[in-house]
Scaffold this motif. Structure first.
Motif, PDB file in Angstrom:
ATOM      1  N   ALA A   1       0.830  -1.204   0.000  1.00  0.00           N
ATOM      2  CA  ALA A   1       0.000   0.000   0.000  1.00  0.00           C
ATOM      3  C   ALA A   1       0.866   1.256   0.000  1.00  0.00           C
ATOM      4  N   ARG A   2       1.976   1.234   0.775  1.00  0.00           N
ATOM      5  CA  ARG A   2       2.856   2.406   0.806  1.00  0.00           C
ATOM      6  C   ARG A   2       3.492   2.654  -0.560  1.00  0.00           C
ATOM      7  N   LYS A   3       3.849   1.563  -1.239  1.00  0.00           N
ATOM      8  CA  LYS A   3       4.432   1.729  -2.568  1.00  0.00           C
ATOM      9  C   LYS A   3       3.397   2.281  -3.545  1.00  0.00           C
ATOM     10  N   ALA A   4       2.138   1.830  -3.428  1.00  0.00           N
ATOM     11  CA  ALA A   4       1.068   2.326  -4.287  1.00  0.00           C
ATOM     12  C   ALA A   4       0.812   3.807  -4.037  1.00  0.00           C
ATOM     13  N   MET A   5       0.856   4.224  -2.748  1.00  0.00           N
ATOM     14  CA  MET A   5       0.664   5.638  -2.420  1.00  0.00           C
ATOM     15  C   MET A   5       1.793   6.489  -2.980  1.00  0.00           C
ATOM     16  N   SER A   6       3.028   5.961  -2.886  1.00  0.00           N
ATOM     17  CA  SER A   6       4.169   6.699  -3.404  1.00  0.00           C
ATOM     18  C   SER A   6       4.079   6.868  -4.909  1.00  0.00           C
ATOM     19  N   ALA A   7       3.678   5.796  -5.616  1.00  0.00           N
ATOM     20  CA  ALA A   7       3.587   5.845  -7.068  1.00  0.00           C
ATOM     21  C   ALA A   7       2.481   6.788  -7.534  1.00  0.00           C
ATOM     22  N   ALA A   8       1.378   6.832  -6.770  1.00  0.00           N
ATOM     23  CA  ALA A   8       0.245   7.672  -7.160  1.00  0.00           C
ATOM     24  C   ALA A   8       0.325   9.082  -6.596  1.00  0.00           C
ATOM     25  N   GLY A   9       1.323   9.337  -5.715  1.00  0.00           N
ATOM     26  CA  GLY A   9       1.438  10.655  -5.109  1.00  0.00           C
ATOM     27  C   GLY A   9       0.311  10.945  -4.139  1.00  0.00           C
ATOM     28  N   VAL A  10      -0.154   9.922  -3.447  1.00  0.00           N
ATOM     29  CA  VAL A  10      -1.275  10.063  -2.514  1.00  0.00           C
ATOM     30  C   VAL A  10      -0.751  10.103  -1.088  1.00  0.00           C
ATOM     31  N   ASP A  11      -1.267  11.037  -0.295  1.00  0.00           N
ATOM     32  CA  ASP A  11      -0.894  11.132   1.114  1.00  0.00           C
ATOM     33  C   ASP A  11      -1.692  10.129   1.923  1.00  0.00           C
ATOM     34  N   ALA A  12      -1.044   9.456   2.859  1.00  0.00           N
ATOM     35  CA  ALA A  12      -1.732   8.455   3.681  1.00  0.00           C
ATOM     36  C   ALA A  12      -2.897   9.059   4.456  1.00  0.00           C
ATOM     37  N   ALA A  13      -2.788  10.334   4.830  1.00  0.00           N
ATOM     38  CA  ALA A  13      -3.856  10.986   5.587  1.00  0.00           C
ATOM     39  C   ALA A  13      -5.129  11.139   4.756  1.00  0.00           C
ATOM     40  N   ALA A  14      -4.991  11.052   3.423  1.00  0.00           N
ATOM     41  CA  ALA A  14      -6.150  11.213   2.551  1.00  0.00           C
ATOM     42  C   ALA A  14      -6.797   9.877   2.204  1.00  0.00           C
ATOM     43  N   VAL A  15      -6.280   8.794   2.763  1.00  0.00           N
ATOM     44  CA  VAL A  15      -6.790   7.469   2.445  1.00  0.00           C
ATOM     45  C   VAL A  15      -7.463   6.878   3.672  1.00  0.00           C
ATOM     46  N   THR A  16      -8.654   6.359   3.490  1.00  0.00           N
ATOM     47  CA  THR A  16      -9.389   5.692   4.571  1.00  0.00           C
ATOM     48  C   THR A  16      -9.113   4.205   4.502  1.00  0.00           C
TER      49      THR A  16
ATOM     50  N   SER B   1      -9.468   0.287   5.084  1.00  0.00           N
ATOM     51  CA  SER B   1     -10.565  -0.670   5.290  1.00  0.00           C
ATOM     52  C   SER B   1     -10.059  -1.991   5.847  1.00  0.00           C
ATOM     53  N   GLY B   2      -8.736  -2.090   6.056  1.00  0.00           N
ATOM     54  CA  GLY B   2      -8.165  -3.326   6.580  1.00  0.00           C
ATOM     55  C   GLY B   2      -8.343  -3.448   8.074  1.00  0.00           C
ATOM     56  N   LYS B   3      -7.761  -4.520   8.618  1.00  0.00           N
ATOM     57  CA  LYS B   3      -7.872  -4.783  10.048  1.00  0.00           C
ATOM     58  C   LYS B   3      -7.242  -3.644  10.843  1.00  0.00           C
ATOM     59  N   GLY B   4      -7.985  -3.112  11.816  1.00  0.00           N
ATOM     60  CA  GLY B   4      -7.484  -2.018  12.638  1.00  0.00           C
ATOM     61  C   GLY B   4      -7.308  -0.723  11.867  1.00  0.00           C
ATOM     62  N   GLY B   5      -8.052  -0.563  10.752  1.00  0.00           N
ATOM     63  CA  GLY B   5      -7.948   0.659   9.961  1.00  0.00           C
ATOM     64  C   GLY B   5      -6.741   0.701   9.057  1.00  0.00           C
ATOM     65  N   ARG B   6      -6.097  -0.459   8.841  1.00  0.00           N
ATOM     66  CA  ARG B   6      -4.897  -0.506   8.013  1.00  0.00           C
ATOM     67  C   ARG B   6      -5.240  -0.239   6.553  1.00  0.00           C
ATOM     68  N   ILE B   7      -4.369   0.499   5.872  1.00  0.00           N
ATOM     69  CA  ILE B   7      -4.590   0.883   4.478  1.00  0.00           C
ATOM     70  C   ILE B   7      -4.160  -0.255   3.562  1.00  0.00           C
ATOM     71  N   THR B   8      -5.002  -0.596   2.589  1.00  0.00           N
ATOM     72  CA  THR B   8      -4.706  -1.627   1.609  1.00  0.00           C
ATOM     73  C   THR B   8      -4.504  -0.980   0.232  1.00  0.00           C
ATOM     74  N   PRO B   9      -3.898  -1.691  -0.733  1.00  0.00           N
ATOM     75  CA  PRO B   9      -3.747  -1.137  -2.079  1.00  0.00           C
ATOM     76  C   PRO B   9      -5.084  -0.768  -2.709  1.00  0.00           C
ATOM     77  N   GLN B  10      -6.149  -1.517  -2.383  1.00  0.00           N
ATOM     78  CA  GLN B  10      -7.467  -1.185  -2.921  1.00  0.00           C
ATOM     79  C   GLN B  10      -7.945   0.164  -2.391  1.00  0.00           C
ATOM     80  N   ASP B  11      -7.629   0.456  -1.116  1.00  0.00           N
ATOM     81  CA  ASP B  11      -8.001   1.764  -0.552  1.00  0.00           C
ATOM     82  C   ASP B  11      -7.286   2.890  -1.290  1.00  0.00           C
ATOM     83  N   VAL B  12      -6.025   2.647  -1.644  1.00  0.00           N
ATOM     84  CA  VAL B  12      -5.253   3.660  -2.380  1.00  0.00           C
ATOM     85  C   VAL B  12      -5.877   3.911  -3.751  1.00  0.00           C
ATOM     86  N   ALA B  13      -6.243   2.821  -4.453  1.00  0.00           N
ATOM     87  CA  ALA B  13      -6.855   2.970  -5.774  1.00  0.00           C
ATOM     88  C   ALA B  13      -8.152   3.746  -5.696  1.00  0.00           C
ATOM     89  N   GLN B  14      -8.944   3.481  -4.641  1.00  0.00           N
ATOM     90  CA  GLN B  14     -10.210   4.194  -4.470  1.00  0.00           C
ATOM     91  C   GLN B  14      -9.963   5.674  -4.196  1.00  0.00           C
TER      92      GLN B  14
END
Length: 406
Positions: A115-130, A132-145
């Motif tokens: 997920a971190r690599k996907a955020m880096s490639a897309a230029g997305v800040d983790a704070a802007a991603v919600t 949906s994983g266990k304990g609120g963990r960010i998944t690659p699907q969350d980054v794509a959304q």
């Protein structure tokens, strides 16, 4: 004082690695144990953390560069963290509304390496991603959304025209293509699968098993089992136990080939194939013959969580004498699993589906599962393979055999 940031010591089975993601830029304030960089190998993702408080210095190896064990990656200026708050003091006088962008630096720890690599490639800040994983963990699907939702909004510094062009949907008839490099793990899996096909005489034998007895047992004892052990009773633990008992009766299925020698293993290390965003991994249940159903279930859950988060270690996946792959969780009705070298056999589980079956001259609707055993015919004869699979079938259809050792 400049502290060298070096790649960790790679295991003997890992020749080199690739810089996946830098989580700190030059000049960033760093606290001890902060995650600095992810290193992707052909088996696991290794994390390098800060050894002291300070400021990120010169970065010598950029993302996607290949590195070797203990190679110098960059420098950390120890004790320089005090300068960061001082430099930020004028910003504190600005209105809170102007401080908001600086605060949204994200929390890399809330996302796995993929997920971190996907955020880096897309230029997305983790704070802007919600997450949906266990304990609120960010998944690659969350980054794509998040990338899709961001389409209509212009990033900082982007002109309205450029934002409109980026957000514009593809015209009807457009044949869009996207080229991305294979991960090291994916390349390694591909190499091993080709090697298994080219260097073994692989055959597959099939059978089917009535899952009704196991399903009834789960229904009767699920509540008591979960209360006693704190984990749910699944099918995989039964198959692990059934395979171990069958391996004891057919040691060739638990053996491996080393050159011109046959290596018979006096232990039962069962690999459980797990699919992740990065590729297929096979963590090992060591000494599976000594584990109870609850311990097997707990370890499988632990391995699954570690695999999704990219936390599996080399030790978790090293060795193994036999593998079980469960394609049924994805809906597969029948398949021919590929060997996991140097092992000589792998069991494939599949989807449970109700089918009309003839029982004592009558037709009954039963929950049936196809089983597939792929094996290396250089070592295992067809007779042994079929008898092994029948033994597994008998243990599953009559679980009392596991207790009575018959």
């Amino acid at each position: 004082m400049a502290i060298e940031i070096k790649a960790p010591q790679f295991p003997e089975s890992v020749a080199d690695g690739t810089i996946a993601t830098w989580h700190k830029k030059e000049g960033d304030a760093v606290k001890r144990d902060d995650l600095l960089v992810d290193i992707e190998t052909d088996k696991v993702v290794l994390e390098v953390v800060a050894m002291a408080d300070g400021v990120m210095g010169k970065i010598l190896k950029g993302e996607d560069e290949t590195i070797e064990s203990q190679e110098l990656l960059g420098y950390l200026e120890e004790g320089g963290a005090a300068a960061a708050p001082a430099a930020a003091a004028p910003a504190a006088e600005q209105p809170a509304a102007q401080e908001a962008p600086a605060a949204s630096t994200g929390t890399p720890a809330a996302a796995g390496p993929a997920a971190r690599k996907a955020m880096s490639a897309a230029g997305v800040d983790a704070a802007a991603v919600t997450g949906s994983g266990k304990g609120g963990r960010i998944t690659p699907q969350d980054v794509a959304q998040a990338v899709e939702q961001r389409g209509a909004a212009a990033p900082a510094g982007q002109s309205p025209a450029a934002a409109a062009a980026a957000a514009a949907p593809a015209a009807p008839g457009d044949r869009e293509e996207r080229r991305v490099p294979m991960t090291r793990l994916r390349k390694r899996v591909a190499e091993r699968l080709l090697d298994a096909q080219h260097n073994s005489a692989m055959l597959t034998t099939f059978n089917e098993v009535n899952m009704k007895p196991i399903m009834q047992m789960r229904k009767d004892y699920q509540s008591a089992f979960e209360k006693a052990h704190g984990v749910r009773l699944g099918f995989m633990s039964f198959f692990v136990r059934a395979c171990v008992e069958a391996l004891k009766r057919f040691p060739a299925v638990n053996a491996s080939i080393d050159g011109d020698d046959i290596v018979y293993h006096g232990y039962y290390d069962v690999g459980v194939a797990v699919s992740t965003e990065r590729g297929l991994v096979v963590p090992i249940l060591r000494d599976a013959d000594l584990k109870g159903l609850a311990e097997v279930e707990s370890q499988i859950i632990e391995y699954g969580s570690k695999a999704r988060d990219g936390k599996l270690s080399i030790e978790d996946m090293t060795g193994g004498t036999f593998t079980i792959s469960n394609g049924g969780i994805f809906g597969s009705l029948l398949s021919t699993p590929i060997l996991n070298p140097p092992q000589t056999a792998i069991l494939g589980m599949h989807k449970i589906q109700e089918r009309p079956m003839a029982v004592d001259g009558k037709v009954e609707i039963l929950p049936m599962m196809y089983l597939a055993l792929s094996y290396d015919h250089r070592l295992i004869d067809g007779k042994e393979a079929v008898q092994f699979l029948v033994a597994v079938k008998n243990f599953i259809e009559d679980p009392a055999r596991l207790l009575l050792d018959i």
